[in-house]
Design an enzyme around this catalytic site. Structure first.
Site, mmCIF file in Angstrom:
data_model
loop_
_atom_site.group_PDB
_atom_site.id
_atom_site.type_symbol
_atom_site.label_atom_id
_atom_site.label_comp_id
_atom_site.label_asym_id
_atom_site.label_seq_id
_atom_site.Cartn_x
_atom_site.Cartn_y
_atom_site.Cartn_z
ATOM 1 N N THR A 57 0.943 -0.941 0.256
ATOM 2 C CA THR A 57 -0.397 -0.412 0.755
ATOM 3 C C THR A 57 1.442 1.615 -0.276
ATOM 4 O O THR A 57 0.421 2.297 -0.753
ATOM 5 C CB THR A 57 -0.974 0.049 1.399
ATOM 6 O OG1 THR A 57 -1.715 -0.785 1.133
ATOM 7 C CG2 THR A 57 -2.223 0.842 1.214
ATOM 8 N N THR A 92 1.178 -4.283 4.060
ATOM 9 C CA THR A 92 1.404 -4.959 5.438
ATOM 10 C C THR A 92 0.872 -5.898 6.158
ATOM 11 O O THR A 92 1.101 -5.748 6.981
ATOM 12 C CB THR A 92 0.303 -3.651 6.797
ATOM 13 O OG1 THR A 92 -0.561 -3.343 5.727
ATOM 14 C CG2 THR A 92 0.924 -2.058 6.525
ATOM 15 N N ASP A 93 0.053 -6.192 5.178
ATOM 16 C CA ASP A 93 -0.261 -7.616 5.275
ATOM 17 C C ASP A 93 0.279 -8.652 5.232
ATOM 18 O O ASP A 93 -0.035 -9.930 6.204
ATOM 19 C CB ASP A 93 -1.536 -7.990 4.171
ATOM 20 C CG ASP A 93 -2.330 -7.235 3.625
ATOM 21 O OD1 ASP A 93 -2.418 -7.014 4.012
ATOM 22 O OD2 ASP A 93 -3.072 -7.984 2.588
HETATM 23 N N1 ASP Z 1 -2.506 -5.343 0.718
HETATM 24 C C1 ASP Z 1 -1.672 -4.681 1.002
HETATM 25 C C2 ASP Z 1 -0.114 -5.163 0.922
HETATM 26 O O1 ASP Z 1 -0.555 -5.696 1.986
HETATM 27 C C3 ASP Z 1 -2.196 -4.025 2.559
HETATM 28 C C4 ASP Z 1 -0.228 -2.551 2.848
HETATM 29 O O2 ASP Z 1 -0.180 -2.564 2.433
HETATM 30 O O3 ASP Z 1 -1.100 -1.997 3.895
HETATM 31 O O4 ASP Z 1 0.074 -5.059 -0.127
#
Ligand code: ASP
Length: 339
Positions: free
Chosen positions: A16, A93-94
């Site tokens: 993200t 973050t995932d």
């Molecule tokens: N879905 C995203 C990822 O992990 C979430 C994020 O980056 O916050 O790439």
């Protein structure tokens, strides 16, 4: 060091923090941005460090894989060997709680390796990426961050990779270390820690990036009869982690499946609760920690199921894992930092 400023190397993997939208309403974001553009979006970054930015991947973090992380590990080693005071990795973050721990297991340098990301995309109002990246760079620069392995800097908190977890799907304060709390804070440009570092000996990474042992994670549930675990073992798993109830418990039927599995492959039981350790000698019923240990499984201690799976993956990436090696690794890495 350049013009009196220390060097920090930044690698971007996507997520993200690097995502943008081509739609007028800002929906359906996808990773597009390079490490250079992430660094350029942080006001004042060039004042604190000479930045060397490199884009290693541009993927959503659910699609990150171990091979990319092993490549990132090599990049990080080369960066500190070339003189960087610390390294920063940006990603989605995932899977941040997993990649930070995998890198932590293998990170064999005193320099800080700091991971961060963002919950809001680069174009979103109140995007948190620039603040998180600045906090990560400050964390990478702080002498007090040395000898701490891999760290996660997020929302001005610093977390140990061993304990950090994503605990909210969308909040900008998504990262917590449920059992112990953050190890540090980034305040007014300074990074401060609550305790001195406790460093565990790094593991040797697999020599081959394509090493990919099959180590699934199964969460047990009410009425689990163990048939899924039997199927997974029959399918050729190299090891398995069971996220058990409470302090690492399963049903009596599942306990029998755990025993059948442990006779063939390494089996680790962890707690699915999200905090606290597996028990050692509290309960004695079929499916309890005492019973599972007697059947040959090993408790994860304070490691979450996701971290336990990565530790088992790292061990299995070098070849078959014996019961004693398994027990010793989880005894050391699943214990509390001070004893
Ligand atoms: N879905 C995203 C990822 O992990 C979430 C994020 O980056 O916050 O790439």
């Amino acid at each position: 060091m350049s013009n009196g400023r220390p060097t920090v190397a930044i690698a971007a993997l996507g997520g993200t923090i690097a995502s943008t939208s081509s739609a007028a309403d800002g929906s359906a974001i996808v990773p597009t941005l390079t490490a250079e553009s992430l660094a350029a979006a942080v006001p004042g970054l060039a004042d604190v460090a000479e930045i060397r930015a490199e884009t290693l991947a541009t993927v959503p973090s659910p699609s990150l894989d171990e091979a990319t992380l092993l490549r990132t590990l090599r990049w990080a080693r080369e960066a500190v060997d070339a003189g960087a005071a610390g390294v920063v990795v940006t990603q989605g973050t995932d899977t941040l709680e997993e990649s930070s721990y995998l890198l932590d297991l293998f990170w064999d340098r005193p320099e800080p390796l700091v991971l961060t990301g963002a919950m809001r995309s680069a174009q979103a109002p109140g995007a948190d990426g620039p603040a998180n990246l600045l906090a990560a760079v400050l964390t990478a620069l702080a002498p007090a961050s040395r000898e701490r392995g891999a760290l996660v800097a997020f929302a001005d908190e610093v977390h140990a990779a061993r304990w950090v977890a994503k605990t909210d799907a969308l909040s900008t304060g998504a990262f917590r270390s449920p059992s112990f709390g953050a190890v540090g804070r980034c305040v007014e440009g300074e990074v401060r820690y609550v305790a001195p570092p406790v460093r565990l000996a790094p593991l040797a990474p697999p020599t081959d990036d394509t090493a990919n042992p099959r180590v699934p994670l199964l969460t047990t549930y009410l009425g689990d009869d163990g048939s899924v675990l039997d199927t997974v073992v029959a399918g050729g798993a190299d090891g398995v982690v069971v996220a058990g109830f409470g302090a690492g418990h399963v049903s009596a039927s599942m306990a029998e499946a755990v025993g059948r599995a442990a006779a063939r492959i390494p089996v680790v039981f962890a707690s699915r609760t999200g905090a606290g350790p597996t028990g050692r000698a509290i309960y004695g019923y079929p499916g309890s920690e005492v019973d599972l240990a007697a059947r040959g499984a090993v408790g994860a201690g304070w490691l979450s199921p996701l971290k336990a799976r990565l530790l088992l993956w790292a061990l299995a990436s070098r070849g078959p894992v014996g019961r004693d090696e398994l027990a010793a690794a989880f005894e050391v890495r699943g214990s509390l930092p001070t004893g």
